[in-house]
Design an enzyme around this catalytic site. Sequence first.
Site, mmCIF file in Angstrom:
data_model
loop_
_atom_site.group_PDB
_atom_site.id
_atom_site.type_symbol
_atom_site.label_atom_id
_atom_site.label_comp_id
_atom_site.label_asym_id
_atom_site.label_seq_id
_atom_site.Cartn_x
_atom_site.Cartn_y
_atom_site.Cartn_z
ATOM 1 N N GLU A 151 0.851 -1.184 0.000
ATOM 2 C CA GLU A 151 0.000 0.000 0.000
ATOM 3 C C GLU A 151 0.886 1.233 0.000
ATOM 4 O O GLU A 151 1.932 1.263 0.649
ATOM 5 C CB GLU A 151 -0.912 0.025 1.229
ATOM 6 C CG GLU A 151 -2.128 -0.851 1.043
ATOM 7 C CD GLU A 151 -3.061 -0.791 2.234
ATOM 8 O OE1 GLU A 151 -3.130 0.244 2.907
ATOM 9 O OE2 GLU A 151 -3.720 -1.823 2.481
ATOM 10 N N LEU A 245 14.233 -4.113 8.317
ATOM 11 C CA LEU A 245 14.954 -4.202 9.593
ATOM 12 C C LEU A 245 14.821 -2.883 10.349
ATOM 13 O O LEU A 245 15.712 -2.526 11.119
ATOM 14 C CB LEU A 245 16.425 -4.537 9.362
ATOM 15 C CG LEU A 245 16.730 -5.968 8.889
ATOM 16 C CD1 LEU A 245 18.237 -6.166 8.736
ATOM 17 C CD2 LEU A 245 16.170 -7.018 9.847
ATOM 18 N N CYS A 255 -2.746 -6.565 5.889
ATOM 19 C CA CYS A 255 -2.156 -7.786 5.325
ATOM 20 C C CYS A 255 -1.329 -8.582 6.334
ATOM 21 O O CYS A 255 -1.688 -9.711 6.666
ATOM 22 C CB CYS A 255 -1.299 -7.419 4.129
ATOM 23 S SG CYS A 255 -2.225 -6.528 2.893
HETATM 24 C C1 UGA Z 1 2.532 -6.084 2.726
HETATM 25 C C2 UGA Z 1 3.688 -6.682 1.917
HETATM 26 O O1 UGA Z 1 4.858 -5.879 2.096
HETATM 27 C C3 UGA Z 1 3.336 -6.742 0.422
HETATM 28 O O2 UGA Z 1 4.381 -7.407 -0.290
HETATM 29 C C4 UGA Z 1 2.042 -7.545 0.261
HETATM 30 O O3 UGA Z 1 1.646 -7.610 -1.095
HETATM 31 C C5 UGA Z 1 0.950 -6.867 1.069
HETATM 32 O O4 UGA Z 1 1.331 -6.825 2.470
HETATM 33 C C6 UGA Z 1 -0.301 -7.703 0.904
HETATM 34 O O5 UGA Z 1 -0.336 -8.842 1.359
HETATM 35 O O6 UGA Z 1 -1.205 -7.291 0.156
HETATM 36 P P1 UGA Z 1 1.679 -3.602 3.209
HETATM 37 O O7 UGA Z 1 0.714 -4.206 4.155
HETATM 38 O O8 UGA Z 1 1.211 -2.572 2.265
HETATM 39 O O9 UGA Z 1 2.371 -4.731 2.305
HETATM 40 O O10 UGA Z 1 2.792 -2.923 4.100
HETATM 41 P P2 UGA Z 1 4.362 -3.065 4.360
HETATM 42 O O11 UGA Z 1 5.092 -2.062 3.579
HETATM 43 O O12 UGA Z 1 4.776 -4.474 4.213
HETATM 44 O O13 UGA Z 1 4.429 -2.647 5.894
HETATM 45 C C7 UGA Z 1 3.711 -3.392 6.871
HETATM 46 C C8 UGA Z 1 3.950 -2.857 8.247
HETATM 47 O O14 UGA Z 1 5.256 -3.163 8.701
HETATM 48 C C9 UGA Z 1 3.802 -1.340 8.403
HETATM 49 O O15 UGA Z 1 3.059 -1.087 9.583
HETATM 50 C C10 UGA Z 1 5.221 -0.848 8.549
HETATM 51 O O16 UGA Z 1 5.313 0.335 9.306
HETATM 52 C C11 UGA Z 1 5.868 -2.021 9.273
HETATM 53 N N1 UGA Z 1 7.320 -2.127 9.056
HETATM 54 C C12 UGA Z 1 7.830 -2.341 7.823
HETATM 55 C C13 UGA Z 1 8.176 -2.049 10.139
HETATM 56 O O17 UGA Z 1 7.746 -1.879 11.301
HETATM 57 N N2 UGA Z 1 9.527 -2.181 9.940
HETATM 58 C C14 UGA Z 1 10.051 -2.385 8.714
HETATM 59 O O18 UGA Z 1 11.291 -2.511 8.598
HETATM 60 C C15 UGA Z 1 9.185 -2.465 7.623
#
Ligand code: UGA
Length: 441
Positions: A151, A245, A255
């Site tokens: 997203e 990380l 998701c």
């Molecule tokens: C996630 C996956 O990254 C996508 O590849 C997948 O297609 C999608 O789910 C889905 O299943 O449709 P998304 O939910 O948009 O995507 O968000 P992310 O960018 O993955 O972040 C998820 C959460 O992890 C956020 O709250 C973000 O702040 C947190 N995060 C991310 C961390 O706390 N640390 C990090 O290093 C990275």
Amino acid sequence: MRITVVGLGYVGSVASAAFSSLGHDVVGVDISYATVEAFRDGVLPIYEPGLNEVITESMQNGNLRFSQIENMDDSLGEIVVIATGTPTLSNGVSDLSQIKQSVAWSMELMPDEGIVLMKSTVPPGTGRMIKKELLQDTTLRYVANPEFLREGKAVHDWFHPERIVIGGQSDAISLVKSLYRGIDAPFVETDITSAEMIKYASNAFLATKISYINEIASLCDKIAADIDDVAAGIGLDSRIGSSFLNAGVGFGGSCLPKDLKAFRRFAEDNDQAAEIMSAVTLVNDRQRLLPYKFLVSTFGSISGLRVAVLGLAFKPDTDDIRDAPSIDLIRALLGDGALVNAYDPRALKNSRDILREGVRFQESLSDCFHDVQAILIMTEWPEIVDYDWKWIADQASSGCVLFDGRNALNPDDMISYGFKYKGVGRGVLSMDDSERNNYLT
Ligand code: UGA
């Protein structure tokens, strides 16, 4: 190729836009009249950077239209993309009713030998079940083609994917590959269940990386090591990699938390304890309440404490607050009687809808700080990170606590402005000079 996309949520709207911009003839359908009207009028019900532009261009070229499901009485395209929701029930089971309904509805209107292409995230084994229970007596083919869109970056991710996974029989795979002509990415061709497994295992692994680094961050806090340097040092090992990380208040969204829960249930249903996934969830639940616990340990009672919560969306560049850490945090603060000012550049409306009582939502970031005793950063929006923090310090109560839940600010600057700064696993960086000297000498 003629494509019908069923379900105009985040995935379906991006799929409609992208397939039509690749030259296919696309109709995006939804059960909701209001949703369809919104897309037709160019007022998208979701915020996704770049999406509106692609949709407008495709509509102008005549490659994309939108329709309500019940008005689709002519034949559907030879490809029907299913992008309806798969919410996780409280017992962890994925609710597949929307998926089944969409497939049943498509069957009535699809041409012979058409392809049902599953974009929704479904537990491994779902495709097999749909083929057996619904498609068995038809000539329709089934393909699993999971999405890996983030997203906020979904349009970019669609046109620049790191892989395209297609599960099915070879003739159907060839046809689906041709839908992506013009996109440069490796294809992973496999069976349906393995494709479904790739999607779940990917999200579970990403969640695992985040909880892992958060656990290391907690240890860093105990011994005054610096998680930023530790993560950088770990990530340079190409076997590990540097992304995902970033320590902080944990993962949210529609998701990772949902898929992890469903994956755990799926494992249990298959007589396997999902030990890693359970631990990942446990750590994540703990992370989102770190700012609350810090306030309680600093102030004792937080009843009447004036707090600003900055960032409500589960991450920047989205208005999505589903399973956002900010929501759990605010509920805990309100439960203990804190007085909460909250701000988000995009997610105020969605937050108001679910946090009805008790929060003072501010339309402008600058209105959040008058005499506050604590500021908690939950989402690293550039508007928040790049603000004039010296000015903020002047508005806030003297000695204001600043909990940087995304390790997004420079601790030395914040301490020099007079904040009592705390990051996640930032060790001595979070300490004022006298505390620091205790560790460094
Ligand atoms: C996630 C996956 O990254 C996508 O590849 C997948 O297609 C999608 O789910 C889905 O299943 O449709 P998304 O939910 O948009 O995507 O968000 P992310 O960018 O993955 O972040 C998820 C959460 O992890 C956020 O709250 C973000 O702040 C947190 N995060 C991310 C961390 O706390 N640390 C990090 O290093 C990275």
